[in-house]
Design a protein around this motif. Structure first.
Motif, PDB file in Angstrom:
ATOM      1  N   ASP A  75       1.068  -1.681   0.089  1.00  0.00           N
ATOM      2  CA  ASP A  75      -0.520  -0.343   0.005  1.00  0.00           C
ATOM      3  C   ASP A  75       0.957   1.566  -0.101  1.00  0.00           C
ATOM      4  N   GLU A  76       2.261   0.824   0.644  1.00  0.00           N
ATOM      5  CA  GLU A  76       2.507   2.799   0.479  1.00  0.00           C
ATOM      6  C   GLU A  76       3.816   2.902  -0.497  1.00  0.00           C
ATOM      7  N   LEU A  77       4.541   1.619  -1.108  1.00  0.00           N
ATOM      8  CA  LEU A  77       4.903   1.102  -2.801  1.00  0.00           C
ATOM      9  C   LEU A  77       3.681   2.532  -3.415  1.00  0.00           C
ATOM     10  N   ARG A  78       2.857   2.150  -3.550  1.00  0.00           N
ATOM     11  CA  ARG A  78       1.486   2.276  -4.298  1.00  0.00           C
ATOM     12  C   ARG A  78       1.160   4.029  -4.374  1.00  0.00           C
ATOM     13  N   ILE A  79       0.682   4.590  -2.933  1.00  0.00           N
ATOM     14  CA  ILE A  79       0.754   5.743  -2.730  1.00  0.00           C
ATOM     15  C   ILE A  79       1.252   6.221  -3.265  1.00  0.00           C
ATOM     16  N   VAL A  80       3.210   6.131  -2.867  1.00  0.00           N
ATOM     17  CA  VAL A  80       4.561   6.709  -3.233  1.00  0.00           C
ATOM     18  C   VAL A  80       4.349   6.925  -4.919  1.00  0.00           C
ATOM     19  N   THR A  81       4.499   5.632  -5.762  1.00  0.00           N
ATOM     20  CA  THR A  81       4.117   5.695  -6.791  1.00  0.00           C
ATOM     21  C   THR A  81       3.522   6.294  -7.508  1.00  0.00           C
ATOM     22  N   VAL A  82       2.068   6.550  -7.046  1.00  0.00           N
ATOM     23  CA  VAL A  82       0.940   7.107  -7.151  1.00  0.00           C
ATOM     24  C   VAL A  82       1.092   8.679  -7.436  1.00  0.00           C
ATOM     25  N   ALA A  83       1.706   9.283  -6.023  1.00  0.00           N
ATOM     26  CA  ALA A  83       1.576  10.515  -5.386  1.00  0.00           C
ATOM     27  C   ALA A  83       3.269  11.050  -6.916  1.00  0.00           C
ATOM     28  N   HIS A  84       4.320  10.532  -6.695  1.00  0.00           N
ATOM     29  CA  HIS A  84       5.294  10.092  -7.621  1.00  0.00           C
ATOM     30  C   HIS A  84       4.772  10.722  -8.627  1.00  0.00           C
ATOM     31  N   ASN A  85       3.726  10.071  -9.494  1.00  0.00           N
ATOM     32  CA  ASN A  85       3.782  10.510 -11.104  1.00  0.00           C
ATOM     33  C   ASN A  85       3.129  11.167 -11.503  1.00  0.00           C
ATOM     34  N   GLU A  86       1.754  12.316 -10.383  1.00  0.00           N
ATOM     35  CA  GLU A  86       1.517  13.079  -9.996  1.00  0.00           C
ATOM     36  C   GLU A  86       2.434  14.446 -10.222  1.00  0.00           C
ATOM     37  N   ALA A  87       3.534  14.025  -9.211  1.00  0.00           N
ATOM     38  CA  ALA A  87       4.113  15.429  -9.350  1.00  0.00           C
ATOM     39  C   ALA A  87       5.268  15.205 -10.579  1.00  0.00           C
ATOM     40  N   VAL A  88       5.596  14.897 -11.212  1.00  0.00           N
ATOM     41  CA  VAL A  88       6.046  14.672 -12.228  1.00  0.00           C
ATOM     42  C   VAL A  88       5.269  15.435 -13.712  1.00  0.00           C
ATOM     43  N   GLU A  89       4.132  14.832 -13.608  1.00  0.00           N
ATOM     44  CA  GLU A  89       2.774  15.428 -14.362  1.00  0.00           C
ATOM     45  C   GLU A  89       2.889  16.723 -14.182  1.00  0.00           C
ATOM     46  N   ALA A  90       3.016  17.066 -12.915  1.00  0.00           N
ATOM     47  CA  ALA A  90       3.067  18.731 -12.624  1.00  0.00           C
ATOM     48  C   ALA A  90       3.781  19.925 -13.296  1.00  0.00           C
ATOM     49  N   THR A  91       5.407  18.833 -13.365  1.00  0.00           N
ATOM     50  CA  THR A  91       6.476  19.407 -13.578  1.00  0.00           C
ATOM     51  C   THR A  91       6.959  19.812 -15.341  1.00  0.00           C
ATOM     52  N   THR A  92       6.316  18.828 -16.194  1.00  0.00           N
ATOM     53  CA  THR A  92       5.645  19.141 -17.345  1.00  0.00           C
ATOM     54  C   THR A  92       4.659  19.198 -17.828  1.00  0.00           C
ATOM     55  N   SER A  93       3.160  19.375 -17.580  1.00  0.00           N
ATOM     56  CA  SER A  93       2.264  20.143 -18.246  1.00  0.00           C
ATOM     57  C   SER A  93       2.589  21.163 -18.321  1.00  0.00           C
ATOM     58  N   THR A  94       1.738  20.817 -19.812  1.00  0.00           N
ATOM     59  CA  THR A  94       2.394  22.436 -20.449  1.00  0.00           C
ATOM     60  C   THR A  94       0.603  23.344 -19.856  1.00  0.00           C
ATOM     61  N   SER A  95      -0.472  22.615 -19.067  1.00  0.00           N
ATOM     62  CA  SER A  95      -2.211  23.953 -19.409  1.00  0.00           C
ATOM     63  C   SER A  95      -2.371  23.685 -17.629  1.00  0.00           C
ATOM     64  N   MET A  96      -1.412  23.200 -16.850  1.00  0.00           N
ATOM     65  CA  MET A  96      -1.285  22.805 -15.782  1.00  0.00           C
ATOM     66  C   MET A  96      -1.113  24.478 -14.618  1.00  0.00           C
ATOM     67  N   GLY A  97      -1.992  24.999 -13.847  1.00  0.00           N
ATOM     68  CA  GLY A  97      -1.811  26.305 -12.984  1.00  0.00           C
ATOM     69  C   GLY A  97      -0.981  26.188 -12.864  1.00  0.00           C
ATOM     70  N   HIS A  98      -0.369  27.428 -11.412  1.00  0.00           N
ATOM     71  CA  HIS A  98       0.862  26.834 -10.752  1.00  0.00           C
ATOM     72  C   HIS A  98       0.341  26.111  -9.755  1.00  0.00           C
ATOM     73  N   ASN A  99      -1.115  27.203  -9.120  1.00  0.00           N
ATOM     74  CA  ASN A  99      -1.409  26.592  -7.353  1.00  0.00           C
ATOM     75  C   ASN A  99      -1.329  24.940  -7.839  1.00  0.00           C
ATOM     76  N   GLU A 100      -1.899  24.836  -8.140  1.00  0.00           N
ATOM     77  CA  GLU A 100      -2.640  22.856  -9.151  1.00  0.00           C
ATOM     78  C   GLU A 100      -0.939  22.327  -8.765  1.00  0.00           C
ATOM     79  N   ARG A 101       0.028  22.360  -9.409  1.00  0.00           N
ATOM     80  CA  ARG A 101       1.087  22.209  -9.606  1.00  0.00           C
ATOM     81  C   ARG A 101       2.058  22.143  -7.887  1.00  0.00           C
ATOM     82  N   ILE A 102       1.846  23.364  -7.513  1.00  0.00           N
ATOM     83  CA  ILE A 102       1.962  23.303  -5.783  1.00  0.00           C
ATOM     84  C   ILE A 102       1.294  22.291  -4.920  1.00  0.00           C
TER      85      ILE A 102
END
Length: 269
Positions: A75-102
């Motif tokens: 469960d911990e590995l799954r939660i970390v993996t999902v959160a990490h993927n979302e964080a990476v997406e936040a740094t690469t998305s061109t449409s995501m706002g700054h607050n959503e990235r944070i």
């Protein structure tokens, strides 16, 4: 004076090993925590590319750590993996706002802290903002303020989503399920919550649940490993004060004896 110096040296001797061990090297688990924090600071400064590189570095370090140390549950590995993927997406998305990235990288940061810390987790620091926003939700519902209720409840959901994965790591399944049930009811039956006093009772119940959870998580945040130092140092201080008091008492008693001798001599003369 010599006794005080000896006590001071003894205290320093007790504390020195702790300082040396703390600064000698950084544990791999602490390094992961630090990388996640640095990535968040990069995103806050709009340095998205640098944050992405840090998150990629984190991925390599995390994989290496988990291969050597199998302390994480599935469960911990799954939660970390999902959160990490979302964080990476936040740094690469061109449409995501700054607050959503944070928000996304903050979520990742809190998850890593939750799986690495053994005491009061960082997500409990969100108590103030969450309870303030939720207070506005309850007030708007009681006043029948439709627009304000929807706006504030959506803000609450956004904040809650940031800490939700971390809460799942630290709380019992039953408590998470109870929170989910209350929040889903309020979200799904918004018109009823605005119109019916009975449905508004769910708002109060959810508020109490949140308060209890934050209170329980912040009750005992002292590191148990420090208790030996606190007790031993406190004992030394008490002994020092007792010794100083005893010496003062002895000095005063000797002074009284000397005065009595002098008076006896004067009377004889």
């Amino acid at each position: 004076m010599k006794f005080k110096l000896i006590i001071f040296v003894f205290i320093m001797f007790l504390l020195a090993p702790l300082t040396i061990n703390a600064n000698h090297h950084q544990a791999p688990i602490d390094k992961l925590n630090q990388i996640s924090d640095e990535a968040l600071q990069m995103v806050k400064s709009t340095r998205y590319e640098d944050a992405k590189k840090l998150l990629e570095y984190f991925s390599n370090q995390f994989l290496s750590y988990t291969m050597e140390d199998h302390s994480f549950t599935m469960d911990e590995l799954r939660i970390v993996t999902v959160a990490h993927n979302e964080a990476v997406e936040a740094t690469t998305s061109t449409s995501m706002g700054h607050n959503e990235r944070i928000n996304r990288v903050t979520k990742f940061r809190l998850v890593i802290d939750a799986v690495t810390s053994t005491h009061q987790p960082l997500w409990t620091e969100m108590e103030g903002p969450i309870m303030t926003v939720y207070g506005g939700v309850k007030e708007a519902a009681i006043n029948g303020d439709n627009e304000n209720f929807h706006t504030r409840f959506n803000s609450f959901l956004s904040l809650y989503e940031v800490i939700y994965p971390s809460m799942k790591l630290d709380l019992e399944v039953e408590k998470i399920q109870q929170l989910d049930a209350r929040i889903n009811f309020i979200d799904h039956y918004r018109p009823r919550v605005l119109a019916e006093a009975a449905s508004q009772a769910e708002l109060v119940a959810l508020e109490n649940d949140l308060k209890n959870i934050f209170d329980e998580m912040t009750e005992d945040d002292a590191d148990p490993s420090l208790w030996w130092v606190i007790i031993s140092t406190g004992s030394i201080i008490i002994l020092t004060l007792s010794y100083v008091g005893f010496r003062k008492y002895q000095g005063e008693r000797e002074l009284r004896r000397e005065r009595e001798k002098n008076r006896s001599r004067e009377l004889k003369d």
